[in-house]
Enzyme design. Sequence first.
Site, PDB file in Angstrom:
ATOM      1  N   HIS B 319     -46.308  -8.182 -15.728  1.00  0.00           N
ATOM      2  CA  HIS B 319     -44.908  -8.187 -16.837  1.00  0.00           C
ATOM      3  C   HIS B 319     -43.681  -8.048 -16.026  1.00  0.00           C
ATOM      4  O   HIS B 319     -43.714  -6.967 -15.295  1.00  0.00           O
ATOM      5  CB  HIS B 319     -45.073  -7.514 -17.988  1.00  0.00           C
ATOM      6  CG  HIS B 319     -44.233  -7.924 -19.308  1.00  0.00           C
ATOM      7  ND1 HIS B 319     -42.922  -7.830 -19.155  1.00  0.00           N
ATOM      8  CD2 HIS B 319     -44.473  -8.645 -20.079  1.00  0.00           C
ATOM      9  CE1 HIS B 319     -42.340  -8.300 -20.146  1.00  0.00           C
ATOM     10  NE2 HIS B 319     -43.297  -8.840 -20.978  1.00  0.00           N
ATOM     11  N   ARG B 339     -35.413 -10.521 -23.704  1.00  0.00           N
ATOM     12  CA  ARG B 339     -34.662 -11.667 -22.862  1.00  0.00           C
ATOM     13  C   ARG B 339     -34.719 -12.773 -23.961  1.00  0.00           C
ATOM     14  O   ARG B 339     -33.779 -13.571 -23.848  1.00  0.00           O
ATOM     15  CB  ARG B 339     -35.616 -11.997 -21.618  1.00  0.00           C
ATOM     16  CG  ARG B 339     -35.411 -10.840 -20.440  1.00  0.00           C
ATOM     17  CD  ARG B 339     -36.374 -11.233 -19.407  1.00  0.00           C
ATOM     18  NE  ARG B 339     -37.639 -10.573 -19.682  1.00  0.00           N
ATOM     19  CZ  ARG B 339     -38.963 -11.591 -19.474  1.00  0.00           C
ATOM     20  NH1 ARG B 339     -38.760 -12.513 -18.645  1.00  0.00           N
ATOM     21  NH2 ARG B 339     -39.867 -10.869 -19.596  1.00  0.00           N
TER      22      ARG B 339
END
Lengths: 228, 553
Positions: B319, B339
């Site tokens: 990740h 994000r």
Amino acid sequence: MAEARMIDIYIMGSRYQVPEGLTILTALEYCGYRMIRGCGCRAGFCGACATVYNFKNDPQLRYDLACQKTIEQDMYLVQIPFFPAAKALYNLEEVEANGEQVLKLYPDLVKCFGCNNCTKTCPQDIEVMWFMSDALRGDIREVAIKSFDCVMCGLCAARCPQGLVPYNIALLSRRLYGRYLAPPSKHLEDRIAEIEAGKFDAEIEELRKMEQSELKRRYAGREIEPAY
Amino acid sequence: MPYPGYMEESIRKVEATRQRRLKETFPRITLEEKAPLLQKFHPDFIEEGMRKLLVGPNKGSRTPNEMADVLEGNSRIDPDKIDLLRIDYDVDILVIGCGGAGASAALLAQENGADVLLVTKLRLGDANTVGAQAGTQAADRPNDSPAIHYLDTMGGGGFTNVPELVEVLVRDAPGVINWLESLGVMWDKNPDGSIHELSGGGASRLRLHSARDYTGLEEMRVLRDEIRNRQINYLEFSPVIELLMDDKGQVAGAILVNLETNELSLVRAKAVVIATGGMGRLHIQAFPTTNHYGATADGLVLAYRVGAELIFMDTMQYHPTGAAYPVQILGQLVTEKVRTLGAQLVNADGEQFIMPLDPRDVVAAAIIQECRRGIGIKTPTGEVGVWLDSPMIDIIRGSGTIGRELPAMVRQFGRYNIDIITEPILAYPTLHYQNGGIRINPEGATTVPGLFAAGECEGGVHGRNRLIGNSTLDIFVFGRRAGRAAAQYVKGVKLGSLRLDHVRQWQRELERAGIAGSRAISPLLLPDYASHMPDYLPDYGRQALAVGQIKIA
Ligand SMILES: Cc1cc2nc3c(=O)[nH]c(=O)nc-3n(C[C@H](O)[C@H](O)[C@H](O)COP(=O)(O)OP(=O)(O)OC[C@H]3O[C@@H](n4cnc5c(N)ncnc54)[C@H](O)[C@@H]3O)c2cc1C
Ligand code: FES
């Protein structure tokens, strides 16, 4: 790298020296405890690691998640990996989303006398006592919203002098809210009907059989919806 | 412990470029740029980290060393010491593992008339599922379609995904969202009932269904409650250490161990569903991980020993944004939703270097590249990372957004006096997900009769790289399918007498390959952090991370 400073902690009464900066969980491991119970996600989401602590010269009990709480000098700590708690059995399809239902499944709810121990205990800082009073008033939506961040660590139940299990009452309320009270999503229902009617079959079939080069071209050229 | 002074200085640079960056969109990576970036910086391509398997159905395939160690491991049992006539549980279907996949399989198997036993290693729901934050994909908005979801998923996986699996994934998706809601999952919704959906890396539409940033927790606590309500039999702290077969070559049950007492029990079952999740706690290439304590690839080991084929075992997902500071939460997940909501990734100079919503392998490789170039930020404990500019979110979407959409993140950093509403987050890739796994067909059947698999332990759906929100979809789609298919399957099965010859054969194969003496025992069950230094303290931790064994039987 500078050596970490060592500090004293007390695990179930025994003194250990551990480097500063560990969490309670990693400090237990540092001292040689191999966790079986009392450890799940290791990230503050599962509630497996409920811990009680106070300090050598400060008897006031405090509560937290062992995987998130940083150790401090002279901490006395013990884990509560399991606590017996009542859970009502129900068939969600057969219950109604109202306050009487919650009371019927958890009749002891009326015994809450508002001592606020649950709220003071909650490592997620949830207003537990307030949602218990919302539950008593039958306001399922409020219970659902206020309790949403609950990781079900069980500390509220462990501390309730009346033996109530706020986290299970909250879970019932959230499930009732999600199932019956949240407004339905038309676009979701429509889409499910479209899929059942085979609306996308041909298009998916085409993509599935497509030459990889063509699939790549489609992918590279696909329209991208702005994120916001 | 807020950021130390020198990190604050770097934050000033991030703030200085923020206004300009708000208007700046970093271009998405092209297919041509992608390959060299991955080859140079993605851990999957580090040759020293990988080796070829010497035994078993995938002999000759590349896989990370740590995965090879458990796949090539010695059995925990001596078949001659097990009394196969002493059966403790006799059921139609044994489901192994209670995360989202196992819970769904158990519910559907029971609904379809089977007598089910669910066994799990820790508590019900102690699983990777509970940590999922961002959300679950399903193409149900009017401008979206399962076909677009199909295309996104194939592209994200580098076009290596098994098409039949992707097809059922995208087709079943809206039904899964609805199923979960009918069980009481509270999706984030707009006042008119429409689901409040977000975009995610590699997805071309807003398609993420979330429940604040506690999506997996919400899904899991509802399913766990339903298992209890339906009184499905379950055993906690009872991992499976070996599968049983019968004399006809069918999988026929399993051997469990009570983690606290070391007592063994035998389960006879006409079908077994493996739903044991991922491998993060193998700490591949010494990466920290987002995974839960029990994520040790046990199901792969069990399946491999009865001859099930694995697929894509050379690709793991790192990740892009694990926490790099403070050290207490090193490697823990900073959800992609940060994000998704608008936060950019920037280096020590406050400059962007990658489109934040490119696929995960690309973003992870780009962050590693940036840090190798020396424009990352070093922490006092020697970690490096780049800034994830969370304060942008409230600027773009209005103040209060972060508090509303990311309460878990605000809480997690707030504990260490970092306010992600006003200050950015330091991030570095962390071991997150196993892209491959046990090969299945669309009904969850493996290549071995009687053995089904669902969830993170299976492979093929995501090809070489999974998209955000497609795993918490996978677990319900294939958990439900495997549960239903297993219930059908057991109606026609007659078990023969129980056997452990596969274990004898396995040990002989290890001997022949000359590795029986040098391999540890597996499945690993739990990592051993006790009395080893914690993995995140660079002074001593990294080397000490030789994962140990737990004494059993
Ligand atoms: C922190 C985090 C965040 C994530 N966020 C997202 C997201 O936003 N969206 C998304 O789609 N995906 C996300 N993922 C990925 C996704 O959550 C997981 O891939 C998925 O939930 C796995 O579900 P599962 O049921 O297959 O496995 P798990 O949920 O891991 O369950 C496996 C179960 O098997 C048990 N088990 C293991 N070995 C044995 C054994 N030998 N015997 C018996 N039981 C055993 C385990 O204890 C566990 O209960 C995230 C993952 C993590 C870790
Ligand atoms: S181990 Fe899951 S909350 Fe601490």
